[in-house]
Design a protein around this motif. Structure first.
Motif, PDB file in Angstrom:
ATOM      1  N   GLY A 139       0.818  -1.213   0.000  1.00 42.88           N
ATOM      2  CA  GLY A 139       0.000   0.000   0.000  1.00 42.88           C
ATOM      3  C   GLY A 139       0.847   1.256   0.000  1.00 42.88           C
ATOM      4  N   VAL A 140       1.895   1.272   0.816  1.00 43.04           N
ATOM      5  CA  VAL A 140       2.792   2.436   0.876  1.00 43.04           C
ATOM      6  C   VAL A 140       3.538   2.605  -0.437  1.00 43.04           C
ATOM      7  CG1 VAL A 140       4.814   3.416   2.019  1.00 43.04           C
ATOM      8  CG2 VAL A 140       3.030   2.315   3.382  1.00 43.04           C
ATOM      9  N   ILE A 141       4.032   1.494  -0.999  1.00 47.57           N
ATOM     10  CA  ILE A 141       4.804   1.561  -2.243  1.00 47.57           C
ATOM     11  C   ILE A 141       3.948   2.068  -3.394  1.00 47.57           C
ATOM     12  CG2 ILE A 141       5.943   0.158  -4.013  1.00 47.57           C
ATOM     13  CD1 ILE A 141       6.969  -1.616  -1.711  1.00 47.57           C
ATOM     14  N   THR A 142       2.751   1.498  -3.563  1.00 41.88           N
ATOM     15  CA  THR A 142       1.896   1.931  -4.672  1.00 41.88           C
ATOM     16  C   THR A 142       1.401   3.359  -4.466  1.00 41.88           C
ATOM     17  OG1 THR A 142       0.030   0.790  -3.593  1.00 41.88           O
ATOM     18  CG2 THR A 142       1.163  -0.376  -5.374  1.00 41.88           C
ATOM     19  N   ALA A 143       1.228   3.759  -3.198  1.00 42.36           N
ATOM     20  CA  ALA A 143       0.876   5.152  -2.926  1.00 42.36           C
ATOM     21  C   ALA A 143       2.036   6.072  -3.284  1.00 42.36           C
ATOM     22  CB  ALA A 143       0.499   5.328  -1.460  1.00 42.36           C
ATOM     23  N   SER A 144       3.280   5.608  -3.066  1.00 47.82           N
ATOM     24  CA  SER A 144       4.449   6.430  -3.390  1.00 47.82           C
ATOM     25  C   SER A 144       4.559   6.651  -4.899  1.00 47.82           C
ATOM     26  CB  SER A 144       5.725   5.787  -2.848  1.00 47.82           C
ATOM     27  OG  SER A 144       6.108   4.643  -3.604  1.00 47.82           O
ATOM     28  N   VAL A 145       4.153   5.662  -5.690  1.00 49.18           N
ATOM     29  CA  VAL A 145       4.138   5.835  -7.151  1.00 49.18           C
ATOM     30  C   VAL A 145       3.218   6.994  -7.514  1.00 49.18           C
ATOM     31  CG1 VAL A 145       3.603   4.770  -9.369  1.00 49.18           C
ATOM     32  CG2 VAL A 145       4.606   3.395  -7.542  1.00 49.18           C
ATOM     33  N   GLN A 146       2.013   6.997  -6.931  1.00 50.72           N
ATOM     34  CA  GLN A 146       1.068   8.070  -7.212  1.00 50.72           C
ATOM     35  C   GLN A 146       1.558   9.401  -6.640  1.00 50.72           C
ATOM     36  OE1 GLN A 146      -1.471   7.754  -9.273  1.00 50.72           O
ATOM     37  NE2 GLN A 146      -0.824   5.635  -9.550  1.00 50.72           N
ATOM     38  N   ALA A 147       2.277   9.359  -5.515  1.00 50.45           N
ATOM     39  CA  ALA A 147       2.830  10.593  -4.953  1.00 50.45           C
ATOM     40  C   ALA A 147       3.863  11.200  -5.900  1.00 50.45           C
ATOM     41  CB  ALA A 147       3.444  10.318  -3.583  1.00 50.45           C
ATOM     42  N   GLY A 148       4.736  10.342  -6.449  1.00 51.25           N
ATOM     43  CA  GLY A 148       5.700  10.825  -7.432  1.00 51.25           C
ATOM     44  C   GLY A 148       5.012  11.388  -8.655  1.00 51.25           C
ATOM     45  N   PHE A 149       3.976  10.707  -9.097  1.00 52.90           N
ATOM     46  CA  PHE A 149       3.181  11.181 -10.229  1.00 52.90           C
ATOM     47  C   PHE A 149       2.564  12.536  -9.908  1.00 52.90           C
ATOM     48  CE2 PHE A 149      -0.669  11.607 -12.693  1.00 52.90           C
ATOM     49  CZ  PHE A 149      -0.323  11.118 -13.943  1.00 52.90           C
ATOM     50  N   LEU A 150       1.991  12.657  -8.706  1.00 61.62           N
ATOM     51  CA  LEU A 150       1.310  13.881  -8.292  1.00 61.62           C
ATOM     52  C   LEU A 150       2.263  15.070  -8.246  1.00 61.62           C
ATOM     53  CD1 LEU A 150      -0.999  15.489  -6.942  1.00 61.62           C
ATOM     54  CD2 LEU A 150      -0.337  14.456  -4.781  1.00 61.62           C
ATOM     55  N   VAL A 151       3.423  14.890  -7.613  1.00 65.40           N
ATOM     56  CA  VAL A 151       4.375  15.993  -7.468  1.00 65.40           C
ATOM     57  C   VAL A 151       4.860  16.470  -8.835  1.00 65.40           C
ATOM     58  CG1 VAL A 151       6.686  16.606  -6.643  1.00 65.40           C
ATOM     59  CG2 VAL A 151       5.107  15.341  -5.159  1.00 65.40           C
ATOM     60  N   PHE A 152       5.169  15.533  -9.719  1.00 67.76           N
ATOM     61  CA  PHE A 152       5.692  15.939 -11.023  1.00 67.76           C
ATOM     62  C   PHE A 152       4.603  16.362 -11.992  1.00 67.76           C
ATOM     63  CE2 PHE A 152       9.612  14.579  -9.369  1.00 67.76           C
ATOM     64  CZ  PHE A 152      10.595  15.152 -10.161  1.00 67.76           C
ATOM     65  N   ALA A 153       3.351  15.975 -11.727  1.00 70.71           N
ATOM     66  CA  ALA A 153       2.246  16.554 -12.493  1.00 70.71           C
ATOM     67  C   ALA A 153       2.154  18.049 -12.202  1.00 70.71           C
ATOM     68  CB  ALA A 153       0.932  15.867 -12.132  1.00 70.71           C
ATOM     69  N   LEU A 154       2.447  18.429 -10.961  1.00 74.37           N
ATOM     70  CA  LEU A 154       2.455  19.842 -10.587  1.00 74.37           C
ATOM     71  C   LEU A 154       3.693  20.566 -11.131  1.00 74.37           C
ATOM     72  CD1 LEU A 154       1.321  19.440  -6.869  1.00 74.37           C
ATOM     73  CD2 LEU A 154       0.006  20.560  -8.672  1.00 74.37           C
ATOM     74  N   LEU A 155       4.847  19.874 -11.121  1.00 79.26           N
ATOM     75  CA  LEU A 155       6.106  20.514 -11.490  1.00 79.26           C
ATOM     76  C   LEU A 155       6.379  20.530 -12.990  1.00 79.26           C
ATOM     77  CD1 LEU A 155       8.575  19.175  -8.755  1.00 79.26           C
ATOM     78  CD2 LEU A 155       7.483  21.422  -8.870  1.00 79.26           C
ATOM     79  N   SER A 156       5.743  19.622 -13.740  1.00 80.31           N
ATOM     80  CA  SER A 156       6.113  19.468 -15.146  1.00 80.31           C
ATOM     81  C   SER A 156       5.850  20.727 -15.957  1.00 80.31           C
ATOM     82  CB  SER A 156       5.379  18.272 -15.768  1.00 80.31           C
ATOM     83  OG  SER A 156       3.982  18.432 -15.643  1.00 80.31           O
ATOM     84  N   GLY A 157       4.826  21.503 -15.558  1.00 81.88           N
ATOM     85  CA  GLY A 157       4.565  22.759 -16.252  1.00 81.88           C
ATOM     86  C   GLY A 157       5.686  23.765 -16.089  1.00 81.88           C
ATOM     87  N   PHE A 158       6.482  23.634 -15.022  1.00 80.36           N
ATOM     88  CA  PHE A 158       7.623  24.525 -14.795  1.00 80.36           C
ATOM     89  C   PHE A 158       8.917  23.939 -15.360  1.00 80.36           C
ATOM     90  CE2 PHE A 158       4.567  25.173 -11.369  1.00 80.36           C
ATOM     91  CZ  PHE A 158       4.349  26.549 -11.447  1.00 80.36           C
ATOM     92  N   LEU A 159       9.013  22.612 -15.387  1.00 80.41           N
ATOM     93  CA  LEU A 159      10.245  21.981 -15.855  1.00 80.41           C
ATOM     94  C   LEU A 159      10.459  22.196 -17.346  1.00 80.41           C
ATOM     95  CD1 LEU A 159      10.252  18.527 -14.017  1.00 80.41           C
ATOM     96  CD2 LEU A 159      11.864  20.407 -13.696  1.00 80.41           C
TER      97      LEU A 159
END
Length: 385
Positions: free
Chosen positions: A59-79
């Protein structure tokens, strides 16, 4: 936010033409989403057995995948403006290849979680610059079709997972599956580097009134209709992500089917997903977006019912068919809320499985979220009214 160019004949800035670029970008989505995010779900019972972690850790590992996705979904517009669209796309694909190739060397749950978080980040950061670069390279008359094909790349990746896993896993193990698909991803990135180049061509100047656009965008997001759509995207993540992440565990560990039987469910999801999104879009033109959404969430609810109260393999496969039709019709906008829902759903699902010893709680969560989105879609205003 960059505005679409209306030049019907974009400047040629690479060896590859629009058709080759479209195929490459579709392959990138297949790799970063299909292999990067969903391969672990297909191999999870085998990786869990090899590394010896429990379902709370899943549960923690699969949540971390989505967390990484979430953070970079926010950052990709700036990257993308800083690094350049091509560098961001190729860098994300190379990161995906590196993480997949490193998976066989993992010996701890912490390192596995880190690699999977980076895979989630690579998937999120590849799409936004890809859509922007398509506007510069693909002629306007073919742009919609190109973006539609690219967005279906996840389904192609999931289909390949369903084909490769049963062919390689029984004889060679999960590590060889990761090496094979990581190698394919690396070759794709190197081919694209040669054909597309590393540098971007000229881009349109930035908007002059960006702060005003941001304020207007915030006002739009706070409207009841927008809030309803955002709530639906959160619920999509809460239902779709756990359903897919725990499907292999359900079939192989709880229902005791073999690898090939479980992989066929993934193949069905991929095949149906290849045309499901476009089919629902075409149907929406005929019956309105609202009723297409109602049908989509009804299918998602049916998938959850089939998985939860399965009476045999045929019912599980029927659930996979419903899920394949529904998932790729709802996956496409609202990445942030989708990611948040995925984090919550995967975390709760893993803890529930660990505490109860079965997947019934996970599937109950999926069903509740699917029914909630169905109810919300029924409350939406008909756009033809």
């Amino acid at each position: 936010m960059a505005h679409p160019t209306h030049n019907p004949h974009p400047i040629r800035t690479s060896r590859a033409g629009p058709t080759e670029i479209t195929v490459l970008f579709t392959a990138f989505i297949a790799a970063t989403y299909g292999f990067g995010i969903y391969l672990f779900a297909a191999l999870m019972p085998d990786i869990r057995a090899a590394l010896g972690f429990d379902y709370a850790a899943v549960g923690v590992i699969t949540a971390s995948v989505q967390a990484g996705f979430l953070v970079f979904a926010l950052l990709s517009g700036f990257l993308a403006p800083v690094l350049g669209a091509r560098r961001t796309i190729l860098g994300s694909t190379l990161l995906c290849a590196a993480c997949l190739l490193a998976m066989p060397m993992v010996s701890s749950t912490l390192v596995l979680g880190l690699l999977l978080t980076l895979l989630g980040a690579a998937a999120a950061s590849v799409w936004i610059p890809m859509a922007a670069l398509t506007q510069q390279i693909v002629p306007e008359a073919r742009r919609g079709m190109a973006l539609g094909l690219m967005s279906s790349g996840t389904a192609y990746g999931v289909f390949l997972n369903g084909w490769v896993v049963p062919a390689v896993l029984p004889g060679y193990g999960w590590a060889r599956v990761c090496l094979l698909l990581g190698g394919v991803t690396l070759l794709l990135a190197l081919w694209a580097l040669w054909r597309m180049g590393w540098r971007d061509g000229p881009v349109a100047p930035a908007a002059q009134h960006a702060p005003r656009h941001q304020v207007n965008r915030l006002r739009v997001l706070l409207r009841p209709l927008s809030l309803g759509v955002l709530a639906m995207m959160f619920l999509n993540g809460l239902s779709c992500m756990p359903a897919q992440n725990y499907l292999s565990g359900l079939m192989r560990e709880q229902l005791h089917y073999d690898v090939s039987t479980a992989a066929l469910a993934w193949t069905l999801i991929g095949v149906l997903g290849m045309g499901g999104g476009m089919a629902m879009g075409a149907l929406a033109d005929r019956i309105t977006i609202r009723w297409a959404m109602v049908l989509t969430y009804a299918l998602l609810s049916m998938a959850a019912l089939c998985f939860r109260w399965h009476a045999g393999l045929a019912m599980v496969y029927a659930g996979a068919v419903c899920f394949g039709l529904a998932f790729y019709a709802v996956f496409g906008v609202g990445n942030v809320l989708l990611g948040l829902g995925g984090v919550a759903g995967n975390l709760v699902g893993g803890i529930s499985r660990q505490n109860t010893g079965d997947f019934d709680g996970v599937l109950g969560l999926v069903l509740a979220a699917a029914l909630a989105t169905l109810a919300l879609s029924l409350c939406m205003r008909n756009e033809r009214a």
